[in-house]
Motif scaffolding. Structure first.
Motif, PDB file in Angstrom:
ATOM      1  N   GLY A  44      46.832   4.644 -28.642  1.00  0.00           N
ATOM      2  CA  GLY A  44      46.446   3.257 -28.845  1.00  0.00           C
ATOM      3  C   GLY A  44      46.575   2.888 -30.312  1.00  0.00           C
ATOM      4  O   GLY A  44      46.240   3.690 -31.191  1.00  0.00           O
ATOM      5  N   TYR A  45      47.055   1.684 -30.593  1.00  0.00           N
ATOM      6  CA  TYR A  45      47.312   1.282 -31.978  1.00  0.00           C
ATOM      7  C   TYR A  45      46.047   1.220 -32.817  1.00  0.00           C
ATOM      8  O   TYR A  45      46.093   1.419 -34.027  1.00  0.00           O
ATOM      9  CB  TYR A  45      48.053  -0.062 -32.010  1.00  0.00           C
ATOM     10  CG  TYR A  45      49.530   0.108 -31.746  1.00  0.00           C
ATOM     11  CD1 TYR A  45      50.415   0.409 -32.775  1.00  0.00           C
ATOM     12  CD2 TYR A  45      50.033  -0.003 -30.454  1.00  0.00           C
ATOM     13  CE1 TYR A  45      51.768   0.590 -32.526  1.00  0.00           C
ATOM     14  CE2 TYR A  45      51.388   0.179 -30.199  1.00  0.00           C
ATOM     15  CZ  TYR A  45      52.251   0.475 -31.242  1.00  0.00           C
ATOM     16  OH  TYR A  45      53.588   0.672 -30.997  1.00  0.00           O
ATOM     17  N   GLY A  46      44.924   0.959 -32.199  1.00  0.00           N
ATOM     18  CA  GLY A  46      43.680   0.912 -32.949  1.00  0.00           C
ATOM     19  C   GLY A  46      43.162   2.275 -33.349  1.00  0.00           C
ATOM     20  O   GLY A  46      42.220   2.372 -34.148  1.00  0.00           O
ATOM     21  N   GLN A  47      43.759   3.339 -32.829  1.00  0.00           N
ATOM     22  CA  GLN A  47      43.274   4.696 -33.091  1.00  0.00           C
ATOM     23  C   GLN A  47      44.222   5.514 -33.957  1.00  0.00           C
ATOM     24  O   GLN A  47      44.046   6.723 -34.099  1.00  0.00           O
ATOM     25  CB  GLN A  47      43.028   5.427 -31.770  1.00  0.00           C
ATOM     26  CG  GLN A  47      41.833   4.912 -31.004  1.00  0.00           C
ATOM     27  CD  GLN A  47      40.550   5.036 -31.830  1.00  0.00           C
ATOM     28  OE1 GLN A  47      40.296   6.050 -32.472  1.00  0.00           O
ATOM     29  NE2 GLN A  47      39.740   3.992 -31.806  1.00  0.00           N
ATOM     30  N   VAL A  48      45.232   4.869 -34.534  1.00  0.00           N
ATOM     31  CA  VAL A  48      46.174   5.553 -35.414  1.00  0.00           C
ATOM     32  C   VAL A  48      46.301   4.740 -36.703  1.00  0.00           C
ATOM     33  O   VAL A  48      46.524   3.532 -36.663  1.00  0.00           O
ATOM     34  CB  VAL A  48      47.565   5.715 -34.764  1.00  0.00           C
ATOM     35  CG1 VAL A  48      48.485   6.534 -35.680  1.00  0.00           C
ATOM     36  CG2 VAL A  48      47.454   6.381 -33.398  1.00  0.00           C
ATOM     37  N   ALA A  49      46.138   5.414 -37.834  1.00  0.00           N
ATOM     38  CA  ALA A  49      46.261   4.751 -39.135  1.00  0.00           C
ATOM     39  C   ALA A  49      47.604   5.118 -39.766  1.00  0.00           C
ATOM     40  O   ALA A  49      48.016   6.282 -39.729  1.00  0.00           O
ATOM     41  CB  ALA A  49      45.129   5.184 -40.068  1.00  0.00           C
ATOM     42  N   LEU A  50      48.271   4.113 -40.334  1.00  0.00           N
ATOM     43  CA  LEU A  50      49.519   4.313 -41.068  1.00  0.00           C
ATOM     44  C   LEU A  50      49.282   3.864 -42.497  1.00  0.00           C
ATOM     45  O   LEU A  50      48.939   2.703 -42.743  1.00  0.00           O
ATOM     46  CB  LEU A  50      50.645   3.502 -40.432  1.00  0.00           C
ATOM     47  CG  LEU A  50      52.014   3.557 -41.112  1.00  0.00           C
ATOM     48  CD1 LEU A  50      52.554   4.984 -41.167  1.00  0.00           C
ATOM     49  CD2 LEU A  50      53.002   2.647 -40.391  1.00  0.00           C
ATOM     50  N   MET A  51      49.430   4.799 -43.459  1.00  0.00           N
ATOM     51  CA  MET A  51      49.039   4.536 -44.848  1.00  0.00           C
ATOM     52  C   MET A  51      50.145   4.913 -45.819  1.00  0.00           C
ATOM     53  O   MET A  51      50.989   5.750 -45.524  1.00  0.00           O
ATOM     54  CB  MET A  51      47.806   5.369 -45.215  1.00  0.00           C
ATOM     55  CG  MET A  51      46.587   5.146 -44.370  1.00  0.00           C
ATOM     56  SD  MET A  51      45.324   6.415 -44.731  1.00  0.00           S
ATOM     57  CE  MET A  51      45.975   7.808 -43.782  1.00  0.00           C
ATOM     58  N   THR A  52      50.098   4.284 -46.993  1.00  0.00           N
ATOM     59  CA  THR A  52      50.918   4.697 -48.121  1.00  0.00           C
ATOM     60  C   THR A  52      50.075   4.601 -49.380  1.00  0.00           C
ATOM     61  O   THR A  52      49.161   3.782 -49.466  1.00  0.00           O
ATOM     62  CB  THR A  52      52.180   3.830 -48.272  1.00  0.00           C
ATOM     63  OG1 THR A  52      52.877   4.223 -49.465  1.00  0.00           O
ATOM     64  CG2 THR A  52      51.834   2.353 -48.377  1.00  0.00           C
ATOM     65  N   ASP A  53      50.391   5.456 -50.344  1.00  0.00           N
ATOM     66  CA  ASP A  53      49.694   5.381 -51.631  1.00  0.00           C
ATOM     67  C   ASP A  53      50.589   4.733 -52.686  1.00  0.00           C
ATOM     68  O   ASP A  53      50.297   4.802 -53.873  1.00  0.00           O
ATOM     69  CB  ASP A  53      49.236   6.761 -52.093  1.00  0.00           C
ATOM     70  CG  ASP A  53      50.391   7.753 -52.211  1.00  0.00           C
ATOM     71  OD1 ASP A  53      51.555   7.335 -52.148  1.00  0.00           O
ATOM     72  OD2 ASP A  53      50.125   8.966 -52.361  1.00  0.00           O
ATOM     73  N   ALA A  54      51.665   4.083 -52.244  1.00  0.00           N
ATOM     74  CA  ALA A  54      52.599   3.448 -53.184  1.00  0.00           C
ATOM     75  C   ALA A  54      52.327   1.951 -53.270  1.00  0.00           C
ATOM     76  O   ALA A  54      51.197   1.504 -53.170  1.00  0.00           O
ATOM     77  CB  ALA A  54      54.039   3.757 -52.780  1.00  0.00           C
ATOM     78  N   SER A  55      53.378   1.151 -53.409  1.00  0.00           N
ATOM     79  CA  SER A  55      53.244  -0.270 -53.713  1.00  0.00           C
ATOM     80  C   SER A  55      53.049  -1.122 -52.466  1.00  0.00           C
ATOM     81  O   SER A  55      53.215  -0.660 -51.329  1.00  0.00           O
ATOM     82  CB  SER A  55      54.509  -0.751 -54.436  1.00  0.00           C
ATOM     83  OG  SER A  55      55.613  -0.675 -53.538  1.00  0.00           O
ATOM     84  N   ASN A  56      52.715  -2.404 -52.695  1.00  0.00           N
ATOM     85  CA  ASN A  56      52.637  -3.361 -51.604  1.00  0.00           C
ATOM     86  C   ASN A  56      53.992  -3.543 -50.935  1.00  0.00           C
ATOM     87  O   ASN A  56      54.066  -3.862 -49.743  1.00  0.00           O
ATOM     88  CB  ASN A  56      52.119  -4.709 -52.112  1.00  0.00           C
ATOM     89  CG  ASN A  56      50.654  -4.657 -52.493  1.00  0.00           C
ATOM     90  OD1 ASN A  56      49.891  -3.825 -51.987  1.00  0.00           O
ATOM     91  ND2 ASN A  56      50.243  -5.529 -53.393  1.00  0.00           N
ATOM     92  N   HIS A  57      55.076  -3.373 -51.700  1.00  0.00           N
ATOM     93  CA  HIS A  57      56.408  -3.455 -51.110  1.00  0.00           C
ATOM     94  C   HIS A  57      56.582  -2.399 -50.023  1.00  0.00           C
ATOM     95  O   HIS A  57      57.206  -2.645 -48.996  1.00  0.00           O
ATOM     96  CB  HIS A  57      57.479  -3.264 -52.185  1.00  0.00           C
ATOM     97  CG  HIS A  57      57.602  -4.415 -53.132  1.00  0.00           C
ATOM     98  ND1 HIS A  57      57.690  -5.718 -52.702  1.00  0.00           N
ATOM     99  CD2 HIS A  57      57.675  -4.451 -54.483  1.00  0.00           C
ATOM    100  CE1 HIS A  57      57.798  -6.514 -53.749  1.00  0.00           C
ATOM    101  NE2 HIS A  57      57.780  -5.771 -54.848  1.00  0.00           N
ATOM    102  N   GLU A  58      56.042  -1.220 -50.259  1.00  0.00           N
ATOM    103  CA  GLU A  58      56.189  -0.162 -49.266  1.00  0.00           C
ATOM    104  C   GLU A  58      55.321  -0.433 -48.045  1.00  0.00           C
ATOM    105  O   GLU A  58      55.719  -0.123 -46.918  1.00  0.00           O
ATOM    106  CB  GLU A  58      55.849   1.199 -49.865  1.00  0.00           C
ATOM    107  CG  GLU A  58      56.185   2.346 -48.913  1.00  0.00           C
ATOM    108  CD  GLU A  58      56.326   3.675 -49.637  1.00  0.00           C
ATOM    109  OE1 GLU A  58      57.347   3.838 -50.332  1.00  0.00           O
ATOM    110  OE2 GLU A  58      55.423   4.517 -49.509  1.00  0.00           O
TER     111      GLU A  58
END
Length: 232
Positions: A44-58
């Motif tokens: 479920g989309y609410g149970q998976v996090a997608l993250m980056t520690d880079a820029s807003n562009h990324e």
């Protein structure tokens, strides 16, 4: 990692198969987006996090890449509302996040950082109908509030502080990578997390190449937002 040895922690994740290297930052973004979609279909989309520690562009590149993959798979409708200031098209079925609070007549306001799923798009009225995560409450986003939302698949790591999900995907190794951000990335998931890192860091997002038209010509292939990314 919490004890101050990120190298040891990363070695642990690597040995567990949860640290994946890509030749370039562009390929790391693509790998993370594809893995996120696979896990979200499972959990479920609410149970998976997608993250980056880079820029807003990324962050934007990840959001557009996930949207593109879902559109290709037939999971999103062609009905959409174009966000202001040359923003992306938000489609029926997309995930959104509030970037500022929104008052709702007769109800509690929607707070900054809340996520939800777009259940219906009214193109004529330029309205989004969204079901909020957690409460399941339905709200309408329109008029002067339409710019209060953005695509909500990916976010910067610091927006995930305090959140706990089943699975987490992180694009790491960017110029903002630190011990603190790595800890946040590694500790969001109750289950396994996956870190995707480029062997050669650096990424630019070219917005004009990343944003597909709201209603693309059906006779033409839909543009691929990953093609708008280049390593620097």
């Amino acid at each position: 990692m919490r004890d101050g040895d990120p190298a040891l922690a990363m070695a642990h994740y690597r040995d567990r198969g949860d640290l994946r290297f890509a030749p370039t930052r562009t390929e790391a973004v693509d790998t993370a987006a594809r893995r996120y979609v696979d896990l979200a279909r499972e959990c479920g989309y609410g149970q998976v996090a997608l993250m980056t520690d880079a820029s807003n562009h990324e962050v934007e590149a990840l959001n557009l890449r996930v949207q593109h993959l879902r559109l290709q798979a037939g999971e999103l409708s062609d009905r959409c509302v174009q966000l202001p200031e040359a923003g992306p098209a938000v489609r029926e079925g997309d995930r959104v996040i509030w970037t500022r609070s929104q008052p709702v007549p007769g109800q509690a306001r929607v707070e900054n950082g809340v996520r939800g799923s777009v259940t219906q798009v009214d193109e004529q009225r330029q309205q989004l109908h969204v079901r909020l995560d957690g409460s399941g409450r339905h709200v309408t986003v329109a008029d002067e509030h339409i710019d209060a939302v953005a695509l909500g698949y990916a976010s910067h790591v610091y927006r995930q502080q305090g959140a706990t999900v089943e699975r987490a995907i992180a694009v790491t190794g960017g110029w903002q990578t630190s011990r603190e951000s790595a800890y946040v990335q590694a500790s969001r998931a109750r289950g396994h997390g996956v870190a995707c890192r480029a062997r050669r860091a650096g990424l630019r997002a070219r917005r004009r190449a990343c944003r597909p038209a709201c209603r693309p010509d059906a006779s033409q292939p839909r543009p691929d937002p990953i093609a708008g990314l280049s390593d620097a």
